[in-house]
Design a protein around this motif. Structure first.
Motif, PDB file in Angstrom:
ATOM      1  N   SER A   1       4.223   1.684  49.370  1.00  0.00           N
ATOM      2  CA  SER A   1       2.712   0.922  49.783  1.00  0.00           C
ATOM      3  C   SER A   1       3.371   0.068  48.134  1.00  0.00           C
ATOM      4  O   SER A   1       2.706  -1.324  48.128  1.00  0.00           O
TER       5      SER A   1
ATOM      6  N   GLY B   1       0.175  -4.622  51.757  1.00  0.00           N
ATOM      7  CA  GLY B   1      -0.261  -3.492  51.804  1.00  0.00           C
ATOM      8  C   GLY B   1      -0.538  -4.297  53.524  1.00  0.00           C
ATOM      9  O   GLY B   1       0.700  -4.587  53.826  1.00  0.00           O
ATOM     10  N   LYS B   2      -1.161  -3.895  55.067  1.00  0.00           N
ATOM     11  CA  LYS B   2      -0.669  -4.017  56.037  1.00  0.00           C
ATOM     12  C   LYS B   2      -1.071  -4.849  56.573  1.00  0.00           C
ATOM     13  O   LYS B   2      -2.330  -4.914  56.629  1.00  0.00           O
TER      14      LYS B   2
ATOM     15  N   THR C   1      -1.991  -6.911  60.572  1.00  0.00           N
ATOM     16  CA  THR C   1      -1.427  -6.482  62.053  1.00  0.00           C
ATOM     17  C   THR C   1      -1.528  -7.473  62.245  1.00  0.00           C
ATOM     18  O   THR C   1      -2.825  -7.896  62.406  1.00  0.00           O
TER      19      THR C   1
ATOM     20  N   SER D   1       2.727  -3.800  62.615  1.00  0.00           N
ATOM     21  CA  SER D   1       2.409  -4.215  60.964  1.00  0.00           C
ATOM     22  C   SER D   1       3.604  -4.410  60.382  1.00  0.00           C
ATOM     23  O   SER D   1       4.997  -4.475  60.711  1.00  0.00           O
TER      24      SER D   1
ATOM     25  N   LEU E   1       4.286  -5.284  55.982  1.00  0.00           N
ATOM     26  CA  LEU E   1       4.109  -5.044  54.588  1.00  0.00           C
ATOM     27  C   LEU E   1       4.544  -6.279  54.309  1.00  0.00           C
ATOM     28  O   LEU E   1       5.444  -7.106  54.144  1.00  0.00           O
TER      29      LEU E   1
ATOM     30  N   LYS F   1      -4.040  -1.093  52.351  1.00  0.00           N
ATOM     31  CA  LYS F   1      -5.324  -1.207  53.612  1.00  0.00           C
ATOM     32  C   LYS F   1      -4.193  -2.453  54.658  1.00  0.00           C
ATOM     33  O   LYS F   1      -3.604  -2.667  54.424  1.00  0.00           O
ATOM     34  N   GLU F   2      -4.207  -1.636  55.912  1.00  0.00           N
ATOM     35  CA  GLU F   2      -4.551  -2.330  56.662  1.00  0.00           C
ATOM     36  C   GLU F   2      -5.758  -3.787  57.601  1.00  0.00           C
ATOM     37  O   GLU F   2      -6.962  -3.284  57.136  1.00  0.00           O
ATOM     38  N   THR F   3      -5.114  -4.922  57.227  1.00  0.00           N
ATOM     39  CA  THR F   3      -5.520  -5.989  57.851  1.00  0.00           C
ATOM     40  C   THR F   3      -5.288  -6.964  58.724  1.00  0.00           C
ATOM     41  O   THR F   3      -4.185  -7.110  59.689  1.00  0.00           O
ATOM     42  N   PRO F   4      -6.292  -6.568  60.455  1.00  0.00           N
ATOM     43  CA  PRO F   4      -6.041  -6.835  61.496  1.00  0.00           C
ATOM     44  C   PRO F   4      -6.862  -8.578  61.382  1.00  0.00           C
ATOM     45  O   PRO F   4      -7.530  -8.768  60.710  1.00  0.00           O
TER      46      PRO F   4
END
Length: 315
Positions: A92, A117-118, A120, A147, A149, A177-180
């Motif tokens: 990260s 962060g990720k 998606t 995803s 980065l 953190k992952e943000t969709p």
């Protein structure tokens, strides 16, 4: 009593456009503090990342890992410019390669990472190309659940998929953190253009305009046929086509056909609508330019001169 271990590595190399140099890497293990900068020798730098045990490369050569305080001491033999690149053990965090100058007086070189962060992207079509609004490519989402980065922050991104309208979206990327996000692309209207260059060519073997190029511009993926007919309507070439959004180029050498005007027809369908485009091209072999003979003569003379110069230089 604390044990202090010091490793000194001497390296000499020739690195790209940088001058030949040597340096020493002084690494402290455990809770050993980095030496005070005033106690270091001439031409020393302290690479500071703030991240413990990060991998450091100097001029693309492994230089060691930072200590528990995020520092690595490197001693050079002279002044000069060098590059430093840090690779984090944390996926990260990413570091950019920077250039720094070594001077006689010891100094700090600060290399700070960028938090990631990720992102998606869930879409009705793939692939999805993701760009920031300054034009930098963030990457490609190939399939559902993939995803990317992306640097942390709040900003707009541009999303593209070939054959579909471009979208923009506001995203907030948090560190580690992952943000969709969910997007739905609308198909572009099916547009088709046909250009043949040159409009007159002469397939007579003189190396000048011996071929023509059929360029097909399509806004969407499509399938169909390419057909070339002579002045009497006889088909002289027919082939199946599968094109992607963008430009498709086909080369035609005339196929031994007689002089005259030929019609190039492209008929394509995107599964919804069908479009046909036509263009004319002329075959005229009446003029021979001797371009081939001139080129071969020049090349022969050039190679002979180069051979002579090499021969005389090694005698």
């Amino acid at each position: 009593m604390k044990k202090i271990f010091t490793i000194i590595i001497s390296i000499t190399l020739l690195a790209g456009v940088f001058a030949q140099f040597s340096f020493q890497i002084i690494i402290g293990f455990g809770n050993t503090p980095t030496p005070n900068i005033d106690s270091l020798g001439d031409y020393s730098v302290i690479i500071y990342t703030g991240e413990p045990f990060a991998t450091v490369y100097i001029d693309e050569v492994f230089a060691g890992k930072t200590d528990a305080f995020g520092k690595l001491v490197v001693q050079f033999s002279s002044e000069g410019y060098h590059t430093v690149w840090v690779v984090s053990s944390n996926q990260s965090v990413i570091y950019e390669k920077i250039i720094f100058k070594v001077e006689k007086q010891p100094k700090y070189v600060y290399v700070f990472g960028t938090g990631l962060g990720k992102l998606t992207v869930f879409s009705n079509v793939y692939p999805v190309y993701v760009y920031t609004l300054d034009g930098k490519g963030a990457g490609v989402i190939e399939k559902r659940g993939d995803s990317l980065l992306v640097p942390t922050g709040n900003y707009k991104i541009r999303l593209e998929s070939p054959g579909y309208e471009t979208l923009e979206s506001q995203v907030s990327i948090a560190y580690a953190k992952e943000t969709p996000i969910w997007v739905e692309f609308k198909p572009l209207p099916f547009n088709l253009e046909l250009i043949v260059k040159p409009e007159k060519f002469s397939p007579n073997g003189d190396w000048k305009d011996d071929e023509c190029y059929i360029k097909i511009y399509s806004s969407r993926s499509a399938e169909g046929t390419l057909q070339i007919t002579d002045f009497s309507g006889k088909i002289v070439l027919e082939k199946s086509l599968t094109v992607k959004p963008g430009t498709t180029e086909i080369k035609w050498d005339g196929g031994g056909n007689k002089d005259g005007t030929y019609t190039v027809s492209v008929l394509l369908s995107d599964g919804i609508s069908q479009v046909e485009k036509k263009a004319n091209v002329i075959i005229d072999t009446s003029t021979y330019t001797y371009t081939k003979e001139i080129t071969l003569t020049f090349l022969t003379v050039f190679l002979a001169i180069m051979g002579y110069l090499i021969y005389t230089s090694i005698k």
